[in-house]
Design a protein around this motif. Structure first.
Motif, PDB file in Angstrom:
ATOM      1  N   LYS A   1       8.576  -7.207   3.083  1.00  0.00           N
ATOM      2  CA  LYS A   1       9.019  -6.030   3.863  1.00  0.00           C
ATOM      3  C   LYS A   1       9.245  -4.837   2.946  1.00  0.00           C
ATOM      4  O   LYS A   1       8.872  -3.706   3.287  1.00  0.00           O
ATOM      5  CB  LYS A   1      10.309  -6.362   4.623  1.00  0.00           C
ATOM      6  CG  LYS A   1      10.073  -7.146   5.883  1.00  0.00           C
ATOM      7  CD  LYS A   1      11.362  -7.392   6.638  1.00  0.00           C
ATOM      8  CE  LYS A   1      11.019  -8.094   7.949  1.00  0.00           C
ATOM      9  NZ  LYS A   1      12.185  -8.714   8.579  1.00  0.00           N
ATOM     10  N   GLU A   2       9.837  -5.079   1.794  1.00  0.00           N
ATOM     11  CA  GLU A   2      10.095  -3.982   0.844  1.00  0.00           C
ATOM     12  C   GLU A   2       8.783  -3.368   0.386  1.00  0.00           C
ATOM     13  O   GLU A   2       8.636  -2.143   0.332  1.00  0.00           O
ATOM     14  CB  GLU A   2      10.871  -4.499  -0.368  1.00  0.00           C
ATOM     15  CG  GLU A   2      12.354  -4.667  -0.105  1.00  0.00           C
ATOM     16  CD  GLU A   2      13.111  -5.193  -1.320  1.00  0.00           C
ATOM     17  OE1 GLU A   2      14.313  -5.470  -1.179  1.00  0.00           O
ATOM     18  OE2 GLU A   2      12.493  -5.332  -2.403  1.00  0.00           O
ATOM     19  N   TRP A   3       7.843  -4.220   0.047  1.00  0.00           N
ATOM     20  CA  TRP A   3       6.538  -3.755  -0.437  1.00  0.00           C
ATOM     21  C   TRP A   3       5.822  -2.960   0.662  1.00  0.00           C
ATOM     22  O   TRP A   3       5.292  -1.875   0.396  1.00  0.00           O
ATOM     23  CB  TRP A   3       5.724  -4.959  -0.933  1.00  0.00           C
ATOM     24  CG  TRP A   3       4.273  -5.077  -0.597  1.00  0.00           C
ATOM     25  CD1 TRP A   3       3.698  -6.040   0.154  1.00  0.00           C
ATOM     26  CD2 TRP A   3       3.188  -4.227  -1.022  1.00  0.00           C
ATOM     27  NE1 TRP A   3       2.329  -5.854   0.227  1.00  0.00           N
ATOM     28  CE2 TRP A   3       1.996  -4.750  -0.482  1.00  0.00           C
ATOM     29  CE3 TRP A   3       3.112  -3.086  -1.822  1.00  0.00           C
ATOM     30  CZ2 TRP A   3       0.748  -4.175  -0.695  1.00  0.00           C
ATOM     31  CZ3 TRP A   3       1.857  -2.504  -2.026  1.00  0.00           C
ATOM     32  CH2 TRP A   3       0.691  -3.057  -1.461  1.00  0.00           C
TER      33      TRP A   3
ATOM     34  N   ILE B   1       3.959 -15.871  -0.005  1.00  0.00           N
ATOM     35  CA  ILE B   1       4.144 -15.006   1.177  1.00  0.00           C
ATOM     36  C   ILE B   1       3.219 -15.450   2.294  1.00  0.00           C
ATOM     37  O   ILE B   1       3.567 -15.420   3.473  1.00  0.00           O
ATOM     38  CB  ILE B   1       3.904 -13.527   0.817  1.00  0.00           C
ATOM     39  CG1 ILE B   1       4.953 -13.076  -0.196  1.00  0.00           C
ATOM     40  CG2 ILE B   1       3.950 -12.657   2.062  1.00  0.00           C
ATOM     41  CD1 ILE B   1       4.758 -11.655  -0.695  1.00  0.00           C
ATOM     42  N   GLY B   2       2.016 -15.869   1.947  1.00  0.00           N
ATOM     43  CA  GLY B   2       1.047 -16.274   2.975  1.00  0.00           C
ATOM     44  C   GLY B   2       0.219 -15.093   3.419  1.00  0.00           C
ATOM     45  O   GLY B   2       0.102 -14.086   2.722  1.00  0.00           O
ATOM     46  N   GLU B   3      -0.337 -15.203   4.613  1.00  0.00           N
ATOM     47  CA  GLU B   3      -1.224 -14.160   5.131  1.00  0.00           C
ATOM     48  C   GLU B   3      -0.420 -13.127   5.914  1.00  0.00           C
ATOM     49  O   GLU B   3       0.473 -13.490   6.691  1.00  0.00           O
ATOM     50  CB  GLU B   3      -2.223 -14.832   6.078  1.00  0.00           C
ATOM     51  CG  GLU B   3      -3.617 -14.298   5.977  1.00  0.00           C
ATOM     52  CD  GLU B   3      -4.604 -15.071   6.837  1.00  0.00           C
ATOM     53  OE1 GLU B   3      -5.414 -15.808   6.252  1.00  0.00           O
ATOM     54  OE2 GLU B   3      -4.537 -14.918   8.075  1.00  0.00           O
ATOM     55  N   TYR B   4      -0.745 -11.868   5.726  1.00  0.00           N
ATOM     56  CA  TYR B   4      -0.070 -10.829   6.508  1.00  0.00           C
ATOM     57  C   TYR B   4      -0.956  -9.592   6.580  1.00  0.00           C
ATOM     58  O   TYR B   4      -1.942  -9.487   5.845  1.00  0.00           O
ATOM     59  CB  TYR B   4       1.290 -10.478   5.885  1.00  0.00           C
ATOM     60  CG  TYR B   4       1.238  -9.908   4.483  1.00  0.00           C
ATOM     61  CD1 TYR B   4       1.159 -10.740   3.373  1.00  0.00           C
ATOM     62  CD2 TYR B   4       1.278  -8.522   4.260  1.00  0.00           C
ATOM     63  CE1 TYR B   4       1.105 -10.221   2.089  1.00  0.00           C
ATOM     64  CE2 TYR B   4       1.233  -8.007   2.971  1.00  0.00           C
ATOM     65  CZ  TYR B   4       1.156  -8.867   1.895  1.00  0.00           C
ATOM     66  OH  TYR B   4       1.104  -8.352   0.621  1.00  0.00           O
TER      67      TYR B   4
ATOM     68  N   GLY C   1      -1.364  -6.008  -2.952  1.00  0.00           N
ATOM     69  CA  GLY C   1      -0.272  -6.950  -2.709  1.00  0.00           C
ATOM     70  C   GLY C   1       0.936  -6.643  -3.565  1.00  0.00           C
ATOM     71  O   GLY C   1       1.019  -5.607  -4.224  1.00  0.00           O
ATOM     72  N   THR C   2       1.863  -7.596  -3.538  1.00  0.00           N
ATOM     73  CA  THR C   2       3.128  -7.418  -4.254  1.00  0.00           C
ATOM     74  C   THR C   2       3.369  -8.507  -5.304  1.00  0.00           C
ATOM     75  O   THR C   2       4.248  -8.376  -6.141  1.00  0.00           O
ATOM     76  CB  THR C   2       4.308  -7.358  -3.264  1.00  0.00           C
ATOM     77  OG1 THR C   2       5.495  -7.023  -3.976  1.00  0.00           O
ATOM     78  CG2 THR C   2       4.518  -8.693  -2.550  1.00  0.00           C
ATOM     79  N   MET C   3       2.573  -9.575  -5.259  1.00  0.00           N
ATOM     80  CA  MET C   3       2.762 -10.664  -6.228  1.00  0.00           C
ATOM     81  C   MET C   3       1.976 -10.303  -7.480  1.00  0.00           C
ATOM     82  O   MET C   3       0.864 -10.809  -7.717  1.00  0.00           O
ATOM     83  CB  MET C   3       2.236 -11.991  -5.653  1.00  0.00           C
ATOM     84  CG  MET C   3       2.977 -12.442  -4.429  1.00  0.00           C
ATOM     85  SD  MET C   3       4.672 -12.923  -4.798  1.00  0.00           S
ATOM     86  CE  MET C   3       4.392 -14.388  -5.767  1.00  0.00           C
TER      87      MET C   3
ATOM     88  N   ASP D   1      13.738 -14.505  -1.502  1.00  0.00           N
ATOM     89  CA  ASP D   1      13.477 -14.249  -0.084  1.00  0.00           C
ATOM     90  C   ASP D   1      12.132 -13.544  -0.002  1.00  0.00           C
ATOM     91  O   ASP D   1      12.022 -12.315  -0.108  1.00  0.00           O
ATOM     92  CB  ASP D   1      14.607 -13.393   0.488  1.00  0.00           C
ATOM     93  CG  ASP D   1      14.460 -13.169   1.989  1.00  0.00           C
ATOM     94  OD1 ASP D   1      15.421 -12.689   2.611  1.00  0.00           O
ATOM     95  OD2 ASP D   1      13.373 -13.455   2.527  1.00  0.00           O
ATOM     96  N   TRP D   2      11.061 -14.315   0.222  1.00  0.00           N
ATOM     97  CA  TRP D   2       9.711 -13.747   0.187  1.00  0.00           C
ATOM     98  C   TRP D   2       9.454 -12.808   1.347  1.00  0.00           C
ATOM     99  O   TRP D   2       8.703 -11.839   1.226  1.00  0.00           O
ATOM    100  CB  TRP D   2       8.663 -14.877   0.145  1.00  0.00           C
ATOM    101  CG  TRP D   2       8.761 -15.674  -1.110  1.00  0.00           C
ATOM    102  CD1 TRP D   2       9.174 -16.958  -1.240  1.00  0.00           C
ATOM    103  CD2 TRP D   2       8.482 -15.206  -2.438  1.00  0.00           C
ATOM    104  NE1 TRP D   2       9.162 -17.338  -2.561  1.00  0.00           N
ATOM    105  CE2 TRP D   2       8.749 -16.286  -3.326  1.00  0.00           C
ATOM    106  CE3 TRP D   2       8.042 -14.001  -2.982  1.00  0.00           C
ATOM    107  CZ2 TRP D   2       8.576 -16.193  -4.703  1.00  0.00           C
ATOM    108  CZ3 TRP D   2       7.874 -13.905  -4.357  1.00  0.00           C
ATOM    109  CH2 TRP D   2       8.137 -14.992  -5.203  1.00  0.00           C
TER     110      TRP D   2
END
Lengths: 182, 171
Positions: free
Chosen positions: A30-32, A70-73, A93-95, A24-25
């Motif tokens: 959200k967690e990150w 995740i894409g752009e955020y 980031g988180t990845m 669930d990306w």
């Protein structure tokens, strides 16, 4: 390369993409972002007395991050102004490899990293477990992969990239001085 | 005529240079496979960029080694012809050159210029001379902007060695 080997390769790649699809990306993002917000709260705490005394200026501003899956955020960066020196805490980031998040502390051409790692980790050695099994002995059971990880922010030690320092006030001040060329 | 100098036996053959490069490149790629502890906190993009940087540096180091092997092969051939008894025109020219310059002979201005006088090796000798500019740039610390005329890499330089083996016919 035989047809059999190619068949196995196709199977493997399809299985990998299916297991990626199960992640669930949006939840990961959200967690990150929650951990990032907690980091900002800690840093604002470290610097609060200087901000109150108007000796340091803190400014939060949004940056765009783009990550695979995740894409752009948007995420928040923090700019820390000390006199004429400016330091930016930039979310990466988180990845990431072996880490749930990273923020780079940038200033005057220097960069230090704050990484979100397993809170038990003090050095890279903690990631490596070597066991020696003699003939006849039972091999130890591997650790369960589903064990929940308690993530916490650590400063990467600049003198020893394999080591992680606790992110406390003292270490953060030292880091800030180094990056701001103090 | 002075005795043939003893060769060190340390010069690498073109195949040895190739195998060394090939193994190191494979080891480098394996090292950079995601999951190694060194890369905690790296993005995949950062891993890829760092790997490409390392591969480029390996390419340059191997290119230098290959060009050094080319120089060694040409010089060793020159010395063997100078001290041997071959009667072909090339060997006679080399012996004349040796009488004047001995072992203090310039690879580019002397030896390769004679190879360029042979129809079969003229173009290749010119290519080697041009490639040696890349060698000098690498050897002297790369501090200036080189005027090389073309882009060099290990694959291109190794291909030169294949041509050298077939056309120079080293003794």
């Amino acid at each position: 390369m035989t047809a059999d080997e190619f068949e196995k390769f196709i199977e493997k790649k399809n299985k990998e993409s299916q297991s990626e699809a199960k992640v669930d990306w949006n939840k990961e993002k959200k967690e990150w972002l929650k951990y990032l917000s907690d980091l900002h709260t800690d840093i604002e705490g470290f610097l609060s007395k200087y901000v109150k005394a108007k000796k340091i200026n803190l400014k939060k501003y949004p940056v765009i991050i783009e990550e695979e899956n995740i894409g752009e955020y948007r995420a928040n960066a923090i700019s820390i102004q000390i006199g004429n020196e400016s330091v930016v805490l930039r979310p990466i980031g988180t990845m990431l490899i072996g880490s749930k998040g990273r923020v780079d502390i940038e200033g005057n051409g220097k960069t230090r990293k704050i990484v979100l790692v397993d809170s038990r980790l003090k050095s890279l050695k903690d990631l490596i477990k070597i066991t020696i099994t003699l003939p006849g002995e039972n091999k130890p059971k591997p650790k369960a992969k589903s064990e929940k990880i308690d993530w916490s922010w650590r400063l990467q030690d600049p003198d020893s990239p394999g080591k992680f320092l606790e992110l406390n006030e003292e270490n953060f001040y030292a880091c800030l001085m180094e990056v701001a060329n103090g | 005529m002075a005795r043939t100098p003893a060769f060190s036996g340390e010069s690498l053959s073109f195949e040895q240079v190739y195998k060394h490069h090939s193994d190191l490149e494979a080891a480098l790629i394996e090292y950079y496979v995601a999951g190694k502890p060194k890369f905690i906190g790296y993005t995949l993009s950062e891993v890829k960029i760092e790997l490409e940087t390392r591969k480029l540096e390996l390419d340059r180091t191997s290119s230098f080694s290959c060009l050094s092997s080319i120089e060694a092969a040409i010089r060793m051939d020159y010395l063997k012809r100078c001290h041997g008894k071959r009667k072909d025109e090339l060997s006679l020219k080399f012996r004349d050159l040796f009488r004047i310059k001995g072992e203090s002979v310039s690879l580019e201005e002397d030896i390769l210029e004679i190879w360029k006088q042979e129809a079969a090796t003229k173009a290749l000798a010119s290519e080697i001379k041009a490639a040696l500019k890349y060698r000098h740039w690498l050897a002297h610390g790369r501090y200036w902007v080189p005027k090389l005329g073309k882009k060099y890499d290990f694959t291109g330089i190794y291909n030169l060695t294949i041509l050298i083996k077939s056309r120079f016919g080293f003794s």
